[in-house]
Motif scaffolding. Structure first.
Motif, PDB file in Angstrom:
ATOM      1  N   ARG A  48       0.822  -1.220   0.000  1.00  0.00           N
ATOM      2  CA  ARG A  48       0.000   0.000   0.000  1.00  0.00           C
ATOM      3  C   ARG A  48       0.853   1.266   0.000  1.00  0.00           C
ATOM      4  O   ARG A  48       0.517   2.250  -0.654  1.00  0.00           O
ATOM      5  CB  ARG A  48      -0.940   0.006   1.204  1.00  0.00           C
ATOM      6  CG  ARG A  48      -2.026  -1.020   1.116  1.00  0.00           C
ATOM      7  CD  ARG A  48      -2.991  -0.666   0.019  1.00  0.00           C
ATOM      8  NE  ARG A  48      -4.066  -1.641  -0.010  1.00  0.00           N
ATOM      9  CZ  ARG A  48      -5.029  -1.652  -0.887  1.00  0.00           C
ATOM     10  NH1 ARG A  48      -5.084  -0.740  -1.814  1.00  0.00           N
ATOM     11  NH2 ARG A  48      -5.945  -2.574  -0.859  1.00  0.00           N
ATOM     12  N   CYS A  51       2.283   1.684  -3.520  1.00  0.00           N
ATOM     13  CA  CYS A  51       1.234   2.112  -4.450  1.00  0.00           C
ATOM     14  C   CYS A  51       0.796   3.555  -4.194  1.00  0.00           C
ATOM     15  O   CYS A  51       0.465   4.276  -5.133  1.00  0.00           O
ATOM     16  CB  CYS A  51       0.043   1.170  -4.396  1.00  0.00           C
ATOM     17  SG  CYS A  51       0.380  -0.418  -5.167  1.00  0.00           S
ATOM     18  N   PRO A  55       1.387   5.810  -7.633  1.00  0.00           N
ATOM     19  CA  PRO A  55       0.095   5.360  -8.146  1.00  0.00           C
ATOM     20  C   PRO A  55       0.029   5.291  -9.674  1.00  0.00           C
ATOM     21  O   PRO A  55      -0.766   4.539 -10.221  1.00  0.00           O
ATOM     22  CB  PRO A  55      -0.888   6.396  -7.599  1.00  0.00           C
ATOM     23  CG  PRO A  55      -0.066   7.623  -7.392  1.00  0.00           C
ATOM     24  CD  PRO A  55       1.293   7.117  -6.979  1.00  0.00           C
ATOM     25  N   SER A  58       2.045   1.635 -10.246  1.00  0.00           N
ATOM     26  CA  SER A  58       1.897   0.421  -9.442  1.00  0.00           C
ATOM     27  C   SER A  58       0.459   0.245  -8.976  1.00  0.00           C
ATOM     28  O   SER A  58      -0.294   1.210  -8.837  1.00  0.00           O
ATOM     29  CB  SER A  58       2.844   0.457  -8.243  1.00  0.00           C
ATOM     30  OG  SER A  58       2.516   1.543  -7.387  1.00  0.00           O
ATOM     31  N   THR A  59       0.104  -1.018  -8.707  1.00  0.00           N
ATOM     32  CA  THR A  59      -1.242  -1.342  -8.275  1.00  0.00           C
ATOM     33  C   THR A  59      -1.243  -2.636  -7.468  1.00  0.00           C
ATOM     34  O   THR A  59      -0.314  -3.432  -7.573  1.00  0.00           O
ATOM     35  CB  THR A  59      -2.202  -1.493  -9.480  1.00  0.00           C
ATOM     36  OG1 THR A  59      -3.528  -1.719  -8.999  1.00  0.00           O
ATOM     37  CG2 THR A  59      -1.788  -2.646 -10.382  1.00  0.00           C
ATOM     38  N   ARG A  67      -5.571  -3.516 -13.987  1.00  0.00           N
ATOM     39  CA  ARG A  67      -4.204  -3.047 -13.707  1.00  0.00           C
ATOM     40  C   ARG A  67      -3.766  -1.925 -14.634  1.00  0.00           C
ATOM     41  O   ARG A  67      -2.829  -1.193 -14.319  1.00  0.00           O
ATOM     42  CB  ARG A  67      -3.215  -4.202 -13.805  1.00  0.00           C
ATOM     43  CG  ARG A  67      -3.449  -5.255 -12.756  1.00  0.00           C
ATOM     44  CD  ARG A  67      -2.447  -6.369 -12.867  1.00  0.00           C
ATOM     45  NE  ARG A  67      -2.863  -7.510 -12.074  1.00  0.00           N
ATOM     46  CZ  ARG A  67      -2.327  -8.703 -12.181  1.00  0.00           C
ATOM     47  NH1 ARG A  67      -1.348  -8.927 -13.034  1.00  0.00           N
ATOM     48  NH2 ARG A  67      -2.767  -9.686 -11.433  1.00  0.00           N
ATOM     49  N   LYS A  70      -0.067  -1.366 -15.253  1.00  0.00           N
ATOM     50  CA  LYS A  70       0.781  -1.013 -14.110  1.00  0.00           C
ATOM     51  C   LYS A  70       1.478  -2.249 -13.557  1.00  0.00           C
ATOM     52  O   LYS A  70       1.074  -3.376 -13.802  1.00  0.00           O
ATOM     53  CB  LYS A  70      -0.071  -0.374 -13.005  1.00  0.00           C
ATOM     54  CG  LYS A  70      -0.683   0.947 -13.420  1.00  0.00           C
ATOM     55  CD  LYS A  70      -1.538   1.504 -12.317  1.00  0.00           C
ATOM     56  CE  LYS A  70      -2.157   2.825 -12.752  1.00  0.00           C
ATOM     57  NZ  LYS A  70      -2.996   3.374 -11.667  1.00  0.00           N
ATOM     58  N   TYR A  72       2.151  -4.892 -10.947  1.00  0.00           N
ATOM     59  CA  TYR A  72       1.306  -5.523  -9.940  1.00  0.00           C
ATOM     60  C   TYR A  72       2.148  -5.933  -8.737  1.00  0.00           C
ATOM     61  O   TYR A  72       3.097  -6.702  -8.866  1.00  0.00           O
ATOM     62  CB  TYR A  72       0.619  -6.745 -10.545  1.00  0.00           C
ATOM     63  CG  TYR A  72      -0.201  -7.546  -9.577  1.00  0.00           C
ATOM     64  CD1 TYR A  72      -1.129  -6.938  -8.734  1.00  0.00           C
ATOM     65  CD2 TYR A  72      -0.077  -8.919  -9.508  1.00  0.00           C
ATOM     66  CE1 TYR A  72      -1.898  -7.683  -7.854  1.00  0.00           C
ATOM     67  CE2 TYR A  72      -0.842  -9.677  -8.639  1.00  0.00           C
ATOM     68  CZ  TYR A  72      -1.747  -9.051  -7.812  1.00  0.00           C
ATOM     69  OH  TYR A  72      -2.495  -9.784  -6.943  1.00  0.00           O
TER      70      TYR A  72
END
Length: 162
Positions: A48, A51, A55, A58-59, A67, A70, A72
């Motif tokens: 978290r 991310c 943002p 990334s996800t 996604r 992005k 993962y």
């Protein structure tokens, strides 16, 4: 690299290896100190924070179509019954790719994970001075109390809920 920087900031060692497929695996040694739920929570918090900081690239979205191209971050791999490709494992693909331990300095724009195959793995490890860059995963015993305090402060500053 952001995940590594975060781990360094909060005092956790981290190790990286190729998946033997298309990605990288980052492992944080637990030193047999945490329960399963605690280890999952740390993975969740780390994901978290990364991310929230990145943002745009990334996800943690599990569904591929969500996604949007992005990177993962799969903190849910820390689950009972989930498989993790072991270091040096040969993958069942035509080029016989190998899940290869890396030094963090190798994670750069020149990294080509496809070059780590059954035909190149042994020579690469023989060339590495200092031995296997992944051995610390088995012996490191970090201080999680201090790391969790740092991580909690970081999450609070970002305003992101786990």
């Amino acid at each position: 690299k952001t995940l590594r920087a975060l781990c360094e900031e909060i005092g956790l060692p981290s190790y990286v290896k190729t998946s033997g497929s298309t990605g990288l695996h980052v492992l944080v040694p637990l030193g047999a100190q945490l329960t399963y739920e605690q280890s999952r929570m740390i993975g969740h918090l780390l994901a978290r924070v990364v991310c929230a900081e990145l943002p745009e690239i990334s996800t943690v979205a599990r569904v591929i179509r969500e996604r949007e191209g992005k990177i993962y971050i799969d903190y849910l791999q820390n689950a009972h019954g989930q498989l993790l490709v072991a270091p040096f494992c040969v993958r069942p693909v035509p080029e016989a790719a190998v899940s290869m331990p890396l030094r963090w300095s190798e994670v750069n724009s020149k990294l080509d994970i496809r070059k780590h195959t059954i035909g190149t793995a042994l020579k690469r490890m023989e060339r590495l001075k200092g031995g296997d860059p992944f051995l610390g995963v088995l012996v490191d015993k970090p201080s999680f109390a201090e790391a969790l305090e740092w991580l909690g402060n970081r999450v609070s500053r970002l305003g992101t809920a786990p």
